[in-house]
Design an enzyme around this catalytic site. Sequence first.
Site, PDB file in Angstrom:
ATOM      1  N   ASP A  98       2.403  -3.363   9.429  1.00 25.76           N
ATOM      2  CA  ASP A  98       2.616  -3.245   7.989  1.00 25.76           C
ATOM      3  C   ASP A  98       3.622  -2.135   7.747  1.00 25.76           C
ATOM      4  O   ASP A  98       3.334  -0.958   7.962  1.00 25.76           O
ATOM      5  CB  ASP A  98       1.267  -2.933   7.317  1.00 25.76           C
ATOM      6  CG  ASP A  98       1.227  -3.352   5.865  1.00 25.76           C
ATOM      7  OD1 ASP A  98       2.268  -3.256   5.199  1.00 25.76           O
ATOM      8  OD2 ASP A  98       0.146  -3.763   5.412  1.00 25.76           O
ATOM      9  N   ASP A 199       5.735  -3.949   2.903  1.00 25.87           N
ATOM     10  CA  ASP A 199       5.051  -3.479   1.707  1.00 25.87           C
ATOM     11  C   ASP A 199       6.035  -3.317   0.541  1.00 25.87           C
ATOM     12  O   ASP A 199       7.107  -2.728   0.705  1.00 25.87           O
ATOM     13  CB  ASP A 199       4.419  -2.114   2.046  1.00 25.87           C
ATOM     14  CG  ASP A 199       3.477  -1.606   0.973  1.00 25.87           C
ATOM     15  OD1 ASP A 199       2.424  -2.234   0.777  1.00 25.87           O
ATOM     16  OD2 ASP A 199       3.802  -0.578   0.333  1.00 25.87           O
ATOM     17  N   GLU A 241       6.283  -8.391   0.599  1.00 26.73           N
ATOM     18  CA  GLU A 241       5.387  -8.390  -0.553  1.00 26.73           C
ATOM     19  C   GLU A 241       6.230  -8.307  -1.819  1.00 26.73           C
ATOM     20  O   GLU A 241       6.861  -7.291  -2.076  1.00 26.73           O
ATOM     21  CB  GLU A 241       4.427  -7.188  -0.480  1.00 26.73           C
ATOM     22  CG  GLU A 241       3.395  -7.214  -1.587  1.00 26.73           C
ATOM     23  CD  GLU A 241       2.694  -5.882  -1.827  1.00 26.73           C
ATOM     24  OE1 GLU A 241       1.628  -5.879  -2.447  1.00 26.73           O
ATOM     25  OE2 GLU A 241       3.232  -4.830  -1.415  1.00 26.73           O
ATOM     26  N   HIS A 315      -6.114  -7.184   0.846  1.00 25.74           N
ATOM     27  CA  HIS A 315      -6.866  -5.943   0.659  1.00 25.74           C
ATOM     28  C   HIS A 315      -6.717  -5.357  -0.745  1.00 25.74           C
ATOM     29  O   HIS A 315      -7.345  -4.346  -1.054  1.00 25.74           O
ATOM     30  CB  HIS A 315      -6.401  -4.917   1.695  1.00 25.74           C
ATOM     31  CG  HIS A 315      -4.962  -4.559   1.497  1.00 25.74           C
ATOM     32  ND1 HIS A 315      -3.944  -5.465   1.751  1.00 25.74           N
ATOM     33  CD2 HIS A 315      -4.355  -3.445   1.029  1.00 25.74           C
ATOM     34  CE1 HIS A 315      -2.785  -4.904   1.451  1.00 25.74           C
ATOM     35  NE2 HIS A 315      -3.008  -3.671   1.022  1.00 25.74           N
ATOM     36  N   ASP A 316      -5.851  -5.938  -1.578  1.00 26.62           N
ATOM     37  CA  ASP A 316      -5.658  -5.454  -2.946  1.00 26.62           C
ATOM     38  C   ASP A 316      -6.338  -6.359  -3.972  1.00 26.62           C
ATOM     39  O   ASP A 316      -6.319  -6.047  -5.160  1.00 26.62           O
ATOM     40  CB  ASP A 316      -4.153  -5.425  -3.292  1.00 26.62           C
ATOM     41  CG  ASP A 316      -3.368  -4.419  -2.470  1.00 26.62           C
ATOM     42  OD1 ASP A 316      -3.944  -3.376  -2.101  1.00 26.62           O
ATOM     43  OD2 ASP A 316      -2.182  -4.681  -2.200  1.00 26.62           O
TER      44      ASP A 316
HETATM   45  C1  NOJ Z   1       0.993  -2.547  -1.728  1.00 27.62           C
HETATM   46  C2  NOJ Z   1      -0.181  -2.424  -0.832  1.00 27.62           C
HETATM   47  O1  NOJ Z   1      -0.668  -3.700  -0.533  1.00 27.62           O
HETATM   48  C3  NOJ Z   1      -1.177  -1.548  -1.526  1.00 27.62           C
HETATM   49  O2  NOJ Z   1      -2.413  -1.520  -0.873  1.00 27.62           O
HETATM   50  C4  NOJ Z   1      -0.596  -0.174  -1.653  1.00 27.62           C
HETATM   51  O3  NOJ Z   1      -1.437   0.634  -2.422  1.00 27.62           O
HETATM   52  C5  NOJ Z   1       0.775  -0.199  -2.315  1.00 27.62           C
HETATM   53  N1  NOJ Z   1       1.596  -1.262  -1.837  1.00 27.62           N
HETATM   54  C6  NOJ Z   1       1.504   1.079  -2.054  1.00 27.62           C
HETATM   55  O4  NOJ Z   1       1.903   1.158  -0.712  1.00 27.62           O
END
Ligand code: NOJ
Length: 539
Positions: A98, A199, A241, A315-316
């Site tokens: 990641d 990311d 992402e 995970h978000d």
């Molecule tokens: C996206 C990530 O998936 C998330 O978990 C993170 O808090 C933010 N980017 C900042 O890196």
Amino acid sequence: MVKKWWHRSVVYQIYPRSFYDSNGDGIGDLQGIIEKLDYLSELGIDVIWLSPVFKSPNDDNGYDISDYEDIMEEFGTLKDMEFLLKEAKKRNIKILMDLVANHTSDEHKWFIESRKSKNNAYRDFYIWRDAVDGKEPNDLGSAFSGSAWEWDKTTEQYYLHLFSKKQPDLNWENPKVREEVWSFMNFWIDKGIGGFRLDVIELIGKVPDRGITGNGPRLHEYIREMNENTFGEKELLTVGECWGATPEIAKMYSNPQRNELSMVFQFEHIGLDQIPGKEKWDLRPLSLMNLKKVFCKWQTCFQNDGWNSLFWNNHDLPRIVSRWGNDGEYRIESAKMLATLLHGLKGTPYIYQGEELGMTNVRFADISQYKDIETLNMYKERLEKGYKQKGIMEAIYAKGRDNARTPMQWNNGKNGGFTTGTPWIGINPNYKLINAENQIKDPDSVYHYYKKLIKLRKENEVIVYGDFELLLPEDNQIFAYTRTLGDSKIVVLCNFYSNEAEYHLPKEYETIEELLISNYKNIVKNRLRPYEAYMYRLP
Ligand code: NOJ
């Protein structure tokens, strides 16, 4: 379309902190992942996306990196990581790292230097601005509440942080920053990784003075430069992402002619439960018709000029069975139905740890049990603004990131078999019922259903490359579609609700040559029971 290995792969995302703890400190670790590789291999996945494992003070659980070439102490050592790569390779599993390169931790040596003085060699690695009228340079906000600008007393300037103030944004306009990023990417490529998840990559072209954050003017130039200097010739899987991606933007990233990335994560289907223009916490009722519209758009927009990723969870995000499914009476049926819908589509599917068990959201009674910085900041901010505590907790139950971060439920023993120590975050109390050990034993479990779906993709080229067509477009309860490749055609039918649905398909779809998968024991003509789903081949 030029075929790629990752067109037919299934990716499994591991959030290492919550996966499996091998040493009893309450935190998942690399040795823990190694111990569970056979579980993953048995499930049938080809690739692991590892959420960040680099050195980090953990303000945002590893998404704040202080050394890109070393491993977080709680997770293990560089040797452990090398061992994990080796053991994964033995099982034909590739590992995606990641890459969090929009920002670093404020404890990274570059930022420690950068903040020392205005003429430090690293000053220009970050985005520093003078105050305007004694205040922040503009009203850019942080994704984790409040302003994106933080005042730094030492040099009396503000620095930019689109996430927490311990995550200062890198200045990608500085070519030295880009060279450093290529360098640590190559460090990992040389170790034999299978690719990167990038990311918030859409933010690297930002022009903060013009209020531009996502999709800035030089974004694609940087990505092409990255491709050329790192993974370009190496057949790695790269997935960006991209919250703001439209099909046109997704093609810019993933059209093979453009030499950028393999694919992106776009979030249009995820955003459907949110009031447009408001925050993610402001919920709007779900509409299957809108979901159909969004999936159709993304299934039909690429010819040979782009590739999809397919996901429900990460995970978000909250657990999908608790959002679009039913995590009570029909948990098993709806988890399987949602899996059928997604795994029948065109693109590379991603499974988030525990999704293959139908793990659900959690409802911790007290805010002190929550760990996520986004959740905690929002709670405080909304209380200050006068929101009612009960409403805030309901929003957290529905959308909080800790829903995905409670530990993996391995068995019905202490702490769900995740740790022998005290877990860093509470286990979902339903672990006695929902856990891997039970499901491996039960051939009708959600786990075995996922295993079968993964196998079907491997065995049926039509699932990988077939064209998508929507069936029953006006039906507001059933999501149905076909996939066609040459003479091969499959049909997928999914009931999204807990009431029965009657349907009538044109005659040519009526004869079932082979039932590929279904979540009820038998099927009934022209009728779908609660959350029923099945996939069949036409003659
Ligand atoms: C996206 C990530 O998936 C998330 O978990 C993170 O808090 C933010 N980017 C900042 O890196």
